[in-house]
Design an enzyme around this catalytic site. Structure first.
Site, PDB file in Angstrom:
ATOM      1  N   HIS A   2       0.831  -1.205   0.000  1.00  0.00           N
ATOM      2  CA  HIS A   2       0.000   0.000   0.000  1.00  0.00           C
ATOM      3  C   HIS A   2       0.871   1.264   0.000  1.00  0.00           C
ATOM      4  O   HIS A   2       0.589   2.244  -0.702  1.00  0.00           O
ATOM      5  CB  HIS A   2      -0.910  -0.049   1.237  1.00  0.00           C
ATOM      6  N   GLU A  31       2.230   1.863  -3.382  1.00  0.00           N
ATOM      7  CA  GLU A  31       1.183   2.420  -4.239  1.00  0.00           C
ATOM      8  C   GLU A  31       1.148   3.948  -4.106  1.00  0.00           C
ATOM      9  O   GLU A  31       1.141   4.678  -5.098  1.00  0.00           O
ATOM     10  CB  GLU A  31      -0.177   1.810  -3.856  1.00  0.00           C
ATOM     11  N   HIS A  32       1.130   4.435  -2.863  1.00  0.00           N
ATOM     12  CA  HIS A  32       1.122   5.887  -2.651  1.00  0.00           C
ATOM     13  C   HIS A  32       2.339   6.547  -3.304  1.00  0.00           C
ATOM     14  O   HIS A  32       2.228   7.598  -3.927  1.00  0.00           O
ATOM     15  CB  HIS A  32       1.148   6.202  -1.147  1.00  0.00           C
ATOM     16  N   GLU A  71      -4.430   7.930   7.482  1.00  0.00           N
ATOM     17  CA  GLU A  71      -5.333   6.972   6.839  1.00  0.00           C
ATOM     18  C   GLU A  71      -5.570   5.788   7.784  1.00  0.00           C
ATOM     19  O   GLU A  71      -6.686   5.304   7.945  1.00  0.00           O
ATOM     20  CB  GLU A  71      -4.725   6.506   5.502  1.00  0.00           C
TER      21      GLU A  71
END
Lengths: 426, 423
Positions: free
Chosen positions: B67, B70-71, B142
């Site tokens: 993840h 991905e960012h 997040e």
């Protein structure tokens, strides 16, 4: 794609949006009634009862079996606020006949089923079936209670209730728990009469083929109703700006705080008139090119989301963000700073052009979604329903940076709502 | 290059190709649509925390790294990907799930510009210690957001008790602590392993031309060394560590997730396994099932109630979730209903209706570009035949359902509950 409106009855229009790209057909009924504190709870509960049973299908199990047999036709309803009106939508979506076995008319049957739910509900002696009422009432009461479960939407709802504390618009869409508890079979029957006798009605059909006699069938059934006091769709009252902004803070047992900031705008009304507000909101806190995303999130790392949305019918703008409690004031200052920046004309051509392109590109893809088309072609305030997607795009194309600055000049801070963690939580 | 083409009245022309570079490409042409939806995906998700490229030396990486990567991939030395898409007007985004990371855009114009940007930024990593640090702040927020999400917590609490070692039990974004261990070097290591074209797919649906696209990609994509990613299998014990788990959060009333851990010999589920699960769930608790009616009449569930088949490499879970005043009673009733169906069988009129609805669902799917693309990605990674679903459904019989139900053992069931935290 073509689109054609048909007069059905007094205050009721049919609209066939022919679009041959879909495998399904949507048949969607829209009703508009003035938001009214006294009636809201019953008006908002009604569609849930209407889509759970009827005179023909006394319980939801039988009704749902019927839907399964129509290749899993999807029956749904929603209630929302459209300015000072309650918008009730009841729709069915069924696969096109060409995908079914020979001689099965799926779309036509789905339309007839939808109409029978609306015109022939589970009613006896002027009152709705008690079991159905109790079942749906219980679910609505739980919906009201569980509003706090999603903290982001809860913060926004609280903000609206503070900004519009003396207006029906400030009420939670399902009404208060007390009002819901007081609904009777008879008062729900009155809500049903209101829906059919007084609301502005639109029947949208989106698909490759207009099912035979569908408009006639609806008109015929509607003609048995006395449409004698149809409400007038008027402009909604926009928000009044206030001198000293209100600041309200609640605490809860949560890890991340939520911030919802409400602004008043001098721009309000129908879509055609408010397109610059739409672009302003997008430049301010829409896509990744926006002021809030690029500065508050990316440059300052203050939050995961910080975005702005507008509600043109009431002339307001809402910015919301998930924050750490210690950054509460910092985020507020940063948001206001970005707004002031736009007021001074500090908008890069890049973010302005990007915003217009993004909005126009997404409008063009409306034709690929039956749900998006359904909401596009629903009555707008002050009736500019005839604005086409193409026209909207060409109007957006003409918007200038000056137009955005002009909108910004009319934006004023109205209310700040903070939902913060309790001290011992962090 | 190997190319396959197919046509069907549900969706039009469907092309699948494996390019010389190793990349799998799937394209569904929808000439009467206005837009196109594109996903460039890699089989790298939150569960890939231990892997090897030579099948000997396995390395372990911090939770949440897929993840995080991905960012970071959106950034580059010059202009980040978001800014580039901003110039074309496309809607761009990305997501990481348990078993994959997908980069996507949706557009109604400038298709090839957008495709070029997508291909370029996903194949051009750029991370520095400084940009990694900044991201730790954003992702930290997040993660905190998810800590307050009862729907998310209730699922992970269940998975935590259900699985002993499978990384599916770990939050996709990791923890504030685990992501603090991520640095640029680790990101490059993961990138170089998983972002090789033979581990990736490009799936496109919309108003496009397959032949043109294949030409375009062949020119744009640089061939890379073919790399095989080895993931060690995770064999889970035939039990759960606890049958009940509870957490308190600010919610109005109890929220539950009740699931059964399924045990299979093979890691990957077939298309039929997935459809059988969906039909089974409709029969057990769909909105015209006996159970749904009872639970509603006894005021035990509301419209939040739903069920799901949740699966991936070496994990397979059937679960039910919703809000209830008495989650234990709901779980008891679900378990009893499964046993009742096994012993009494399925009403055949009901069974046929459920199958009909399942066929309808397959037809419905093919009008949404995003759901077509999601199915194509699944098919690229796991070999599903998305065109054959109607035949698979037609062949499913009552015995398939009963046999599957028999695998839902009470001993492997976990009830997870979020209760109200009093103020």
């Amino acid at each position: 794609m073509t689109e054609k409106a048909v007069f059905l009855a007094n205050g009721a229009t049919g609209r066939f949006i022919k679009n041959d790209r879909f495998n399904t057909t949507v048949i969607s009924l829209h009703f508009y009634l003035p938001l009214n504190k006294k009636n809201l709870a019953a008006d908002a509960l009604l569609p849930y009862v209407l889509t759970s049973c009827s005179n023909e299908f006394q319980n939801f199990t039988d009704l749902n079996l019927k839907l399964l047999k129509l290749y899993g036709a999807e029956l749904s309803c929603s209630v929302s606020k459209s300015g000072d009106f309650l918008h009730t939508r009841i729709s069915i979506n069924a696969i096109n006949d060409i995908f079914a076995n020979a001689n099965e008319s799926i779309v036509g049957s789905a339309a007839e089923l939808l109409f029978s739910l609306i015109f022939n509900p589970a009613v006896e002696n002027g009152a709705f079936d008690r079991d159905a009422l109790n079942r749906e009432r219980r679910k609505t009461l739980e919906r009201i209670e569980s509003e706090i479960n999603d903290k982001r939407s809860y913060a926004r709802t609280r903000l609206i209730s503070i900004m519009f504390k003396d207006e029906p618009y400030g009420k939670f869409i399902y009404g208060t728990k007390e009002d819901v508890s007081n609904i009777t079979g008879h008062s729900l029957y009155e809500a049903w009469e209101r829906l059919l006798r007084q609301s502005v009605i639109q029947l949208n059909i989106i698909g490759s083929k207009l099912p035979q006699n569908v408009f006639d069938s609806f008109s015929k059934q509607l003609s048995r109703i006395e449409r004698d006091r149809i409400c007038k769709v008027l402009d909604s009252n926009p928000i009044n700006p206030i001198e000293t902004p209100q600041i309200v803070t609640d605490t809860m047992n949560i890890n991340q705080g939520k911030l919802a900031i409400g602004f008043s705008s001098e721009t309000y009304g129908n879509l055609r008139e408010t397109l610059p507000l739409l672009i302003f909101s997008d430049v301010f806190g829409g896509g990744p090119y926006s002021k809030l995303f690029s500065n508050v999130r990316e440059k300052q790392s203050l939050c995961y989301y910080c975005s702005s949305t507008q509600r043109r019918s009431k002339g307001i703008l809402i910015v919301d963000s998930g924050i750490e409690a210690k950054n509460y004031q910092k985020v507020i200052d940063a948001v206001l700073q970005e707004l002031n920046d736009i007021k001074k004309g500090n908008i890069t051509r890049f973010s302005f052009e990007s915003s217009k392109k993004a909005v126009m590109d997404s409008l063009k893809s409306y034709y690929d979604s039956a749900a998006a088309l359904d909401s596009w072609y629903t009555p707008d305030l002050a009736g500019d329903i005839d604005l086409t997607v193409e026209e909207a795009i060409s109007l957006i194309n003409k918007i200038s940076i000056d137009d955005i600055v002009k909108i910004a000049m009319g934006i004023r801070l109205h209310t700040i709502f903070g939902l913060l963690p309790k001290e011992d939580n962090n | 290059m190997k190319i396959n083409e197919h046509s069907d009245k549900r969706f039009g022309k469907f092309t699948t190709a494996v390019l010389d570079s190793g990349l799998t490409v799937k394209i569904m042409e929808k000439p009467n649509y206005s837009s196109a939806h594109v996903v460039f995906g890699t089989r790298f998700g939150s569960i890939d925390t231990r892997f090897s490229t030579d099948n000997k030396n396995f390395i372990a990486v911090p939770d949440g790294i897929a993840h995080f990567l991905e960012h970071k991939l959106f950034e580059s030395e010059e202009k980040d990907a978001f800014s580039r898409f901003s110039e074309t007007g496309a809607y761009a985004n990305a997501y990481t799930s348990f078993d994959r990371t997908c980069y996507l855009f949706n557009c109604s114009s400038n298709f090839y510009n957008n495709l070029e940007i997508l291909l370029d930024f996903v194949t051009s990593p750029y991370f520095t210690e400084e940009t990694v640090k900044k991201e730790q702040g954003i992702i930290g927020q997040e993660i905190k957001m998810y800590e307050d999400s009862p729907g998310w917590r209730v699922l992970f609490n269940m998975l935590d008790k259900m699985f002993y070692k499978h990384p599916v039990k770990i939050d996709i974004a990791g923890t504030v602590d685990s992501i603090s261990k991520i640095d640029a070097k680790l990101l490059y290591e993961c990138y170089n392993t998983f972002y090789n074209l033979s581990n990736m797919c490009l799936c496109i649906a919309g108003n496009v031309n397959a032949e043109e696209i294949l030409d375009f990609i062949a020119k744009k994509i640089k061939p890379s060394d073919k790399k095989t990613v080895y993931r060690s299998r995770v064999i889970e014990p035939d039990k759960v560590s606890s049958k009940y788990v509870e957490q308190k959060l600010s919610v109005s009333g109890p929220i539950f997730c009740f699931g059964y851990k399924e045990i299979w010999d093979t890691p990957i589920r077939t298309q039929k396994d997935k459809i059988v699960a969906d039909i089974m769930l409709e029969i057990v608790c769909g909105d015209c099932s006996k159970l749904y009616r009872e639970l509603t009449e006894e005021k035990l569930i509301n419209d939040e109630f739903s069920s799901e088949y949740f699966y991936g490499p070496d994990y397979s879970v059937v679960f039910f979730d919703g809000e209830s005043r008495d989650p234990k009673e709901v779980a008891r009733k679900i378990d009893a209903e499964i046993k009742r169906i096994i012993s009494e069988g399925i009403d055949s009129d009901f069974f046929e209706a459920v199958k009909k609805a399942s066929i309808g669902e397959q037809i419905r799917k093919f009008e949404h570009l995003d759901s077509i693309v999601t199915d194509m990605v699944e098919s690229a990674f796991y070999g599903d035949d998305i065109l054959d679903t109607q035949n698979i459904i037609a062949e499913i019989n009552e015995t398939d359902i009963i046999e599957r139900l028999k695998g839902l053992s009470s001993d492997r069931a976990v009830l997870s509950v979020i209760n109200r935290k009093d103020d």
